[in-house]
Design a protein around this motif. Sequence first.
Motif, PDB file in Angstrom:
ATOM      1  N   ALA A  80       0.805  -1.210   0.000  1.00 12.32           N
ATOM      2  CA  ALA A  80       0.000   0.000   0.000  1.00 12.32           C
ATOM      3  C   ALA A  80       0.841   1.263   0.000  1.00 12.32           C
ATOM      4  N   VAL A  81       2.131   1.152   0.345  1.00  7.30           N
ATOM      5  CA  VAL A  81       2.946   2.360   0.422  1.00  7.30           C
ATOM      6  C   VAL A  81       3.265   2.917  -0.945  1.00  7.30           C
ATOM      7  N   MET A  82       3.026   2.141  -2.007  1.00  6.36           N
ATOM      8  CA  MET A  82       3.369   2.594  -3.343  1.00  6.36           C
ATOM      9  C   MET A  82       2.119   3.010  -4.088  1.00  6.36           C
ATOM     10  N   ALA A  88      10.004   2.540  -3.382  1.00  2.00           N
ATOM     11  CA  ALA A  88       9.657   1.159  -3.700  1.00  2.00           C
ATOM     12  C   ALA A  88      10.882   0.275  -3.676  1.00  2.00           C
ATOM     13  N   TRP A  89      11.986   0.778  -4.239  1.00  6.09           N
ATOM     14  CA  TRP A  89      13.206  -0.033  -4.293  1.00  6.09           C
ATOM     15  C   TRP A  89      13.718  -0.322  -2.894  1.00  6.09           C
ATOM     16  N   LEU A  90      13.731   0.699  -2.034  1.00  2.00           N
ATOM     17  CA  LEU A  90      14.182   0.503  -0.664  1.00  2.00           C
ATOM     18  C   LEU A  90      13.275  -0.461   0.075  1.00  2.00           C
ATOM     19  N   THR A  91      11.957  -0.302  -0.108  1.00  2.00           N
ATOM     20  CA  THR A  91      10.990  -1.145   0.595  1.00  2.00           C
ATOM     21  C   THR A  91      11.138  -2.602   0.187  1.00  2.00           C
ATOM     22  N   LEU A  92      11.219  -2.837  -1.112  1.00  8.56           N
ATOM     23  CA  LEU A  92      11.208  -4.212  -1.580  1.00  8.56           C
ATOM     24  C   LEU A  92      12.540  -4.888  -1.400  1.00  8.56           C
ATOM     25  N   ASN A 131      11.586   7.367   9.097  1.00 13.20           N
ATOM     26  CA  ASN A 131      10.660   7.210   7.982  1.00 13.20           C
ATOM     27  C   ASN A 131      11.384   7.516   6.676  1.00 13.20           C
ATOM     28  N   TYR A 132      10.662   7.426   5.574  1.00 14.17           N
ATOM     29  CA  TYR A 132      11.283   7.591   4.262  1.00 14.17           C
ATOM     30  C   TYR A 132      11.968   8.947   4.116  1.00 14.17           C
ATOM     31  N   ARG A 166      15.983   9.684   3.711  1.00 16.31           N
ATOM     32  CA  ARG A 166      16.499  10.343   2.515  1.00 16.31           C
ATOM     33  C   ARG A 166      17.309  11.592   2.861  1.00 16.31           C
ATOM     34  N   ASP A 167      17.100  12.135   4.034  1.00 18.16           N
ATOM     35  CA  ASP A 167      17.825  13.334   4.449  1.00 18.16           C
ATOM     36  C   ASP A 167      19.245  13.009   4.916  1.00 18.16           C
TER      37      ASP A 167
END
Length: 592
Positions: A45-47, A60-64, A140-141, A145-146
């Motif tokens: 659901a996050v995508m 998506a790449w990080l999650t999967l 979190n994402y 990313r920061d």
Amino acid sequence: MHPLSKPLDTAPSLRAQLPLPQQNAPGLAAALSVPLPTSPSLSWAVMSSSSRSPLRRLFAWLTLSASCLLLGSAAWAEGQAATSSPTSSPTSSPTSNPTSNPTSNPFSFEQVVELARQRATLAAPPPAPPALPSELASLNYDQYRDIRFKPDHALWRKEGLPFELMYFHLGFYQTAPVRLHEVVQGQVKPLGFDPSQFDYGKNRLSPKQWGDIGLAGFRVHAKLNSQTYKDELIVFLGASYFRAIGAGQHYGLSARGLAVDTVGGQGGEEFPRFTEFWVERPTASASAVVIHALLESRRVTGAYRFEVRPGEDTVTEVQSRIFVRAGAQPPIATLGIAPLTSMYMFGENQPHRTDFRPEVHDSDGLMVHSGSGEWLWRPLINPAKPLTTSFAVPSLRGFGLMQRDRSFSSYEDVEARYERRPSAWVEPTHDWGAGRVELLQLPTPDETNDNIVAYWVPSKLPAPGEPLRFDYRIHWQGQRQQRPPSAWVVQTRVGRGFAELAPGEQQFIVDFAGPAIDKLPADAPLRAQVSAGANGRIVEQALYRNEAGRTWRLALRVQQQQPDQPVELRAFLQHQHDTVSETWSNILPAQR
């Protein structure tokens, strides 16, 4: 350049829990439909299907890839058990453990092979991987990313060498560390975690209290598109995933070190991971960078050597030695060599009704070059349910997931630039023996999920302790890419023309082009050899010169006689008595 300034915008998809029987039928195997894989470790659901930004693709790449790490956590634990005390372990020695080599024993690939062989003998349950500091695990994402790598801290930048290394920080879904080493004149130097190399942005973290937590992965930079700037060349991040690009290309499909039981296994897919890397310091005139890696999972270990040569056609030379662990249970059903992972959402052979873009995919077909000399082309699809097919061959000259369509007008996506995604052609450098190329296609609702995987399956597995050797090149290709020498499929289109189709019928328009047929006149004795298997009936076929497209066009109508059974279509062109094209091999999946 910080780790996320060039987003990693394709996602290694999760393919666990696929209860498929192993296919060993000669020739083209029939398609098998299986339930959609699920995993509690992944939230699809996050995508958002409406979001097409590169940042979403990175998420998506990080999650999967993290899901792969969670499923393969035993691999990290095994690695930790064997490497936690390299100088005192009873199984380690200066000649077999590359992390402790004295001057008299310079580092070599053979040491990594011996280390993988020793690890394959370990059967005791290893301890769990160390937990990340809570403040990293809870990022979190946006917070993750920061965290950005500082470009001026890149390895080899101060020396002005032709390649540079930058690292990925642990956190968010990247929870399993890797050990990284530099090899200088045969001597090994650990590259530990150093928080001063990272900019933590707005995050309020306490990195000085963490100790050496390790790194998530790394990327290599080189002068790919300009002599004044070093672009990203290749990335190693998550499980055994890596991907590279050539000049003028954008990141697209990925490769992996190994795939285990992607289909056919008793307990779902196993994700081996690279647990340790040794990167050789290049010389000032080096044209390639050399990376060694140790691969581990619950049932296999492996030693890998990558020699990466940047260029218009970036080439990754791979040497691999794979060992099956003693007493590995359950037995491995499918060992996937040189696996490639890509995305296909829709295209000219499966148009979308509402999306303004004509095509959305990182690859549009699987190409296989058999040892018999036959070239095969299988157009990719986004199936209604998981679909596995295979091509059994006596030997293999090459296979790849290709992005043949290189025109912007085919995609009309100014952000994703699918026409710049590379093709990946795998070329064995020795005889791999008999086996099959297996293709798994999964349904996907949007472009954030990689849903295509292809790999080579050898006909026999080695005995425990015996190495399985597979050496090959991966060509990351753009405009100039591998094609058959005679003629090939330019496009495959599906749909009716003026006349309506009868129930169960489908119409295909297949265009061929290439030096063997381009200059033939319209009245040349060129004919199409078409077959539809036992479940297909060819209703009509016609081959004619397409002057507007400068191709030869095959119009084919076929009826699927039993809707619950697939149809295997094959077509190739003959001029007089000579085969002058690759074989178009298309699958009509079972309709229910």
